[in-house]
Design an enzyme around this catalytic site. Structure first.
Site, PDB file in Angstrom:
ATOM      1  N   GLY A  46       0.832  -1.199   0.000  1.00  0.00           N
ATOM      2  CA  GLY A  46       0.000   0.000   0.000  1.00  0.00           C
ATOM      3  C   GLY A  46       0.864   1.246   0.000  1.00  0.00           C
ATOM      4  O   GLY A  46       2.064   1.173   0.302  1.00  0.00           O
ATOM      5  N   GLN A  51       2.843  10.061   1.964  1.00  0.00           N
ATOM      6  CA  GLN A  51       4.164   9.417   2.032  1.00  0.00           C
ATOM      7  C   GLN A  51       5.076   9.882   0.898  1.00  0.00           C
ATOM      8  O   GLN A  51       6.289   9.785   1.000  1.00  0.00           O
ATOM      9  CB  GLN A  51       4.033   7.888   1.963  1.00  0.00           C
ATOM     10  CG  GLN A  51       3.362   7.278   3.192  1.00  0.00           C
ATOM     11  CD  GLN A  51       3.267   5.775   3.066  1.00  0.00           C
ATOM     12  OE1 GLN A  51       2.319   5.252   2.471  1.00  0.00           O
ATOM     13  NE2 GLN A  51       4.249   5.063   3.603  1.00  0.00           N
ATOM     14  N   CYS A  91       5.955  -0.345   7.468  1.00  0.00           N
ATOM     15  CA  CYS A  91       5.573   0.864   6.743  1.00  0.00           C
ATOM     16  C   CYS A  91       6.766   1.348   5.929  1.00  0.00           C
ATOM     17  O   CYS A  91       7.888   1.383   6.434  1.00  0.00           O
ATOM     18  CB  CYS A  91       5.137   1.946   7.727  1.00  0.00           C
ATOM     19  SG  CYS A  91       4.633   3.481   6.931  1.00  0.00           S
ATOM     20  N   LEU A  92       6.505   1.721   4.690  1.00  0.00           N
ATOM     21  CA  LEU A  92       7.586   2.206   3.824  1.00  0.00           C
ATOM     22  C   LEU A  92       8.192   3.501   4.368  1.00  0.00           C
ATOM     23  O   LEU A  92       9.321   3.835   4.031  1.00  0.00           O
ATOM     24  CB  LEU A  92       7.059   2.422   2.396  1.00  0.00           C
ATOM     25  CG  LEU A  92       6.612   1.141   1.680  1.00  0.00           C
ATOM     26  CD1 LEU A  92       5.927   1.483   0.364  1.00  0.00           C
ATOM     27  CD2 LEU A  92       7.798   0.197   1.453  1.00  0.00           C
ATOM     28  N   HIS A 133      -4.445   1.259   7.792  1.00  0.00           N
ATOM     29  CA  HIS A 133      -3.072   1.795   7.863  1.00  0.00           C
ATOM     30  C   HIS A 133      -2.921   2.994   6.912  1.00  0.00           C
ATOM     31  O   HIS A 133      -2.350   4.020   7.283  1.00  0.00           O
ATOM     32  CB  HIS A 133      -2.100   0.660   7.509  1.00  0.00           C
ATOM     33  CG  HIS A 133      -0.664   1.044   7.416  1.00  0.00           C
ATOM     34  ND1 HIS A 133       0.307   0.558   8.281  1.00  0.00           N
ATOM     35  CD2 HIS A 133       0.000   1.846   6.546  1.00  0.00           C
ATOM     36  CE1 HIS A 133       1.486   1.063   7.945  1.00  0.00           C
ATOM     37  NE2 HIS A 133       1.335   1.847   6.890  1.00  0.00           N
ATOM     38  N   GLU A 134      -3.459   2.860   5.695  1.00  0.00           N
ATOM     39  CA  GLU A 134      -3.327   3.946   4.698  1.00  0.00           C
ATOM     40  C   GLU A 134      -4.174   5.158   5.071  1.00  0.00           C
ATOM     41  O   GLU A 134      -3.728   6.297   4.914  1.00  0.00           O
ATOM     42  CB  GLU A 134      -3.717   3.451   3.295  1.00  0.00           C
ATOM     43  CG  GLU A 134      -2.943   2.243   2.766  1.00  0.00           C
ATOM     44  CD  GLU A 134      -1.445   2.370   2.903  1.00  0.00           C
ATOM     45  OE1 GLU A 134      -0.926   3.503   2.976  1.00  0.00           O
ATOM     46  OE2 GLU A 134      -0.765   1.331   2.964  1.00  0.00           O
ATOM     47  N   HIS A 137      -2.450   7.332   7.451  1.00  0.00           N
ATOM     48  CA  HIS A 137      -1.486   8.253   6.819  1.00  0.00           C
ATOM     49  C   HIS A 137      -2.169   9.546   6.380  1.00  0.00           C
ATOM     50  O   HIS A 137      -1.590  10.630   6.488  1.00  0.00           O
ATOM     51  CB  HIS A 137      -0.839   7.606   5.578  1.00  0.00           C
ATOM     52  CG  HIS A 137       0.295   6.677   5.882  1.00  0.00           C
ATOM     53  ND1 HIS A 137       1.451   7.070   6.517  1.00  0.00           N
ATOM     54  CD2 HIS A 137       0.473   5.370   5.598  1.00  0.00           C
ATOM     55  CE1 HIS A 137       2.283   6.046   6.614  1.00  0.00           C
ATOM     56  NE2 HIS A 137       1.710   4.986   6.068  1.00  0.00           N
TER      57      HIS A 137
HETATM   58  O1  GNR Z   1       4.034  -2.605   2.549  1.00  0.00           O
HETATM   59  C1  GNR Z   1       3.364  -2.487   3.590  1.00  0.00           C
HETATM   60  N1  GNR Z   1       3.072  -3.591   4.321  1.00  0.00           N
HETATM   61  C2  GNR Z   1       2.184  -3.592   5.375  1.00  0.00           C
HETATM   62  C3  GNR Z   1       2.160  -4.712   6.192  1.00  0.00           C
HETATM   63  C4  GNR Z   1       1.277  -4.783   7.252  1.00  0.00           C
HETATM   64  C5  GNR Z   1       0.398  -3.747   7.481  1.00  0.00           C
HETATM   65  C6  GNR Z   1       0.414  -2.626   6.669  1.00  0.00           C
HETATM   66  C7  GNR Z   1       1.290  -2.547   5.626  1.00  0.00           C
HETATM   67  S1  GNR Z   1       1.282  -1.145   4.586  1.00  0.00           S
HETATM   68  C8  GNR Z   1       2.934  -1.146   4.037  1.00  0.00           C
HETATM   69  C9  GNR Z   1       3.154  -0.073   2.987  1.00  0.00           C
HETATM   70  C10 GNR Z   1       2.925   1.284   3.617  1.00  0.00           C
HETATM   71  O2  GNR Z   1       3.713   1.829   4.326  1.00  0.00           O
HETATM   72  N2  GNR Z   1       1.782   1.862   3.380  1.00  0.00           N
HETATM   73  O3  GNR Z   1       1.523   3.048   3.949  1.00  0.00           O
HETATM   74 NI    NI Z   2       2.652   3.084   5.798  1.00  0.00          NI
END
Ligand code: GNR
Ligand code: NI
Length: 167
Positions: A46, A51, A91-92, A133-134, A137
Site C-alpha cells: 500500500g 508518504q 511501513c515504507l 493503515h493507509e 497516513h
Molecule cells: O508494505 C506495507 N506492508 C504492510 C504490512 C502490514 C500492514 C500494513 C502494511 S502497509 C505497508 C506499505 C505502507 O507503508 N503503506 O503506507
Molecule cells: Ni505506511
C-alpha cells in the site's frame, strides 16, 4: 510514469492532515499511476499520497501475490468497523521496523475510484488492515503511534541514526 521518493519517520510532513480531492481528473490519475509504480518497486502492499509528499486523500493498495490487482481509493471513509485483529505491520515510511498493531478485523469503506465513481465495499483481514493503515497516513498518523513511547523513541533514534549515516 515516475518513481516518487518516500518520506521517512520522523519527517514532520507525515503529520499533516491531507485534503480531500475535489475533482478526479488527469492530474489525480497521473498521481495514482506514479504512486502504484512507486509502491510496486518499493515493494509495498500500500501507499498513501502523504508518504510521497502530496497532501491529498489518495491511497493505492495491491495485496495480491502476483501484484496485478491494483486498488485505488480517493477520499476513503470507514463507515463501519467490526471485530479486532492483531497483525505485524511495517511501513515504507518506517523502513525495517515490524511491530504488532491491533485494528478492526472487518470494515465497510466508502470512497471514489480512479474513474471518480463511488465505491462501497466490505473488506476484512489483510485488506482491511491495509486500508486502515493507509487512511491513518491521510490523517497524519503512523503505526508507531500505537506502540509504547519507549518503543517509538527507540525507532525514532534508530532511523535518525540511519539517516545521518546515509547523508
Ligand atoms: O508494505 C506495507 N506492508 C504492510 C504490512 C502490514 C500492514 C500494513 C502494511 S502497509 C505497508 C506499505 C505502507 O507503508 N503503506 O503506507
Ligand atoms: Ni505506511
Amino acid at each position: 510514469m515516475a518513481i516518487l521518493s518516500i518520506l521517512h519517520y520522523p519527517d514532520p510532513r507525515l503529520r499533516n492532515k491531507a485534503t480531500p480531492v475535489m475533482q478526479v481528473d488527469d492530474t489525480i490519475r497521473t498521481l495514482i499511476d506514479d504512486m502504484l509504480e512507486t509502491m510496486y518497486q518499493a515493494p509495498g502492499i500500500g501507499l498513501a499520497a502523504p508518504q510521497v509528499n502530496v497532501s491529498k486523500r489518495v491511497i493505492v493498495i495491491d495485496i495480491s501475490e502476483d501484484r496485478t490487482s491494483p486498488l485505488c481509493l480517493i477520499n476513503p471513509e470507514i463507515v463501519n468497523r467490526d471485530g479486532i485483529e492483531t497483525m505485524e505491520e511495517g511501513c515504507l515510511s518506517v523502513p525495517g521496523i515490524y511491530e504488532p498493531v491491533e485494528r478492526a478485523r472487518q470494515i465497510r469503506v466508502r470512497a471514489l475510484g480512479r474513474n471518480g465513481k463511488p465505491l462501497d465495499m466490505q473488506v476484512d483481514d489483510i485488506l482491511a488492515i491495509c486500508i486502515q493503515h493507509e487512511i491513518d497516513h491521510l490523517d497524519g498518523k503512523l503505526f508507531v503511534d500505537y506502540l509504547s513511547e519507549l518503543k517509538r523513541q527507540r525507532i525514532r533514534k534508530k532511523l535518525e541514526k540511519q539517516r545521518r549515516q546515509t547523508l
